[in-house]
Design an enzyme around this catalytic site. Sequence first.
Site, PDB file in Angstrom:
ATOM      1  N   SER A 144       0.854  -1.181   0.000  1.00  0.00           N
ATOM      2  CA  SER A 144       0.000   0.000   0.000  1.00  0.00           C
ATOM      3  C   SER A 144       0.890   1.230   0.000  1.00  0.00           C
ATOM      4  CB  SER A 144      -0.877  -0.010   1.256  1.00  0.00           C
ATOM      5  OG  SER A 144      -1.563   1.212   1.431  1.00  0.00           O
ATOM      6  N   TYR A 159      -3.492  -0.904  10.266  1.00  0.00           N
ATOM      7  CA  TYR A 159      -3.335  -1.108   8.823  1.00  0.00           C
ATOM      8  C   TYR A 159      -1.970  -0.622   8.356  1.00  0.00           C
ATOM      9  CZ  TYR A 159      -4.515  -1.170   3.852  1.00  0.00           C
ATOM     10  OH  TYR A 159      -4.518  -1.424   2.495  1.00  0.00           O
TER      11      TYR A 159
END
Length: 255
Positions: A144, A159
């Site tokens: 990401s 996350y």
Amino acid sequence: MPLLANHIAVITGAGSGIGRAIALGFAREGARVIALDVNADGAAETAKLVSDSGGTACSFPLDVTDRAACVAMAKRIADAIGPVSILVNNAGIARRNGMTGAADAVVKDWEDVIAINLTGVFNVTHAFLGSLRANKGRIVNIGSIQSFVHIRQPSSPAYTASKHGVLGFTKALAVELGKEGVRVNAIGPGFIETPLNAATRASNPDGVRLFIEHTPLGRAGQPEDIVGPAIFLASDLSAYVTGSIVMADGGYRAV
């Protein structure tokens, strides 16, 4: 010849979104696709979409947090289908909560996100490692932009930590397995519109707007925007690429 002909590709989290898009893209390039997802119906639908488009695919339910189930799945696939030479670790969840909320919720978020997004990557990779080493395989991990930066609104420390971990794991494994011909890379998506973030997009339109304003290409990404990088990293086009992350973020990290 298609870029992924003669390959068997396992894709986790293939029941929707990025995983489904990659499954369809790999099949177009000649790979035999195995769609894995904790959502059995979603995985089956992906396999059907591949078959309907002329590709070859099957599906199985898999909870990537269950290490024994991952080992059993690797054996089942090896015995019934053949040697896996491409692995895409895509399964993941996002919980957009900070550290200052209710203690029980904060702990639950941390445990769930790390278990799926990071330990799940380890579990599946370790289970299929024998086949990947024997076949000079390719591993593609889905990182990401949060493998590098933390998005403040909404906050997501679990996350962010998980995706930093995915990038570190990618580099470590690339170094360890390089001499065996196994290549390990990652993709770093930016803001991609998927079912995973549909609720967040609906509840936080201002956050979406700010994110897109920061993105030089001026739009959110779609799952199909991740397919090209995945094909590149899984194919011989990237024969001298390992330990890297290909950013597919619309230029977000350039600003």
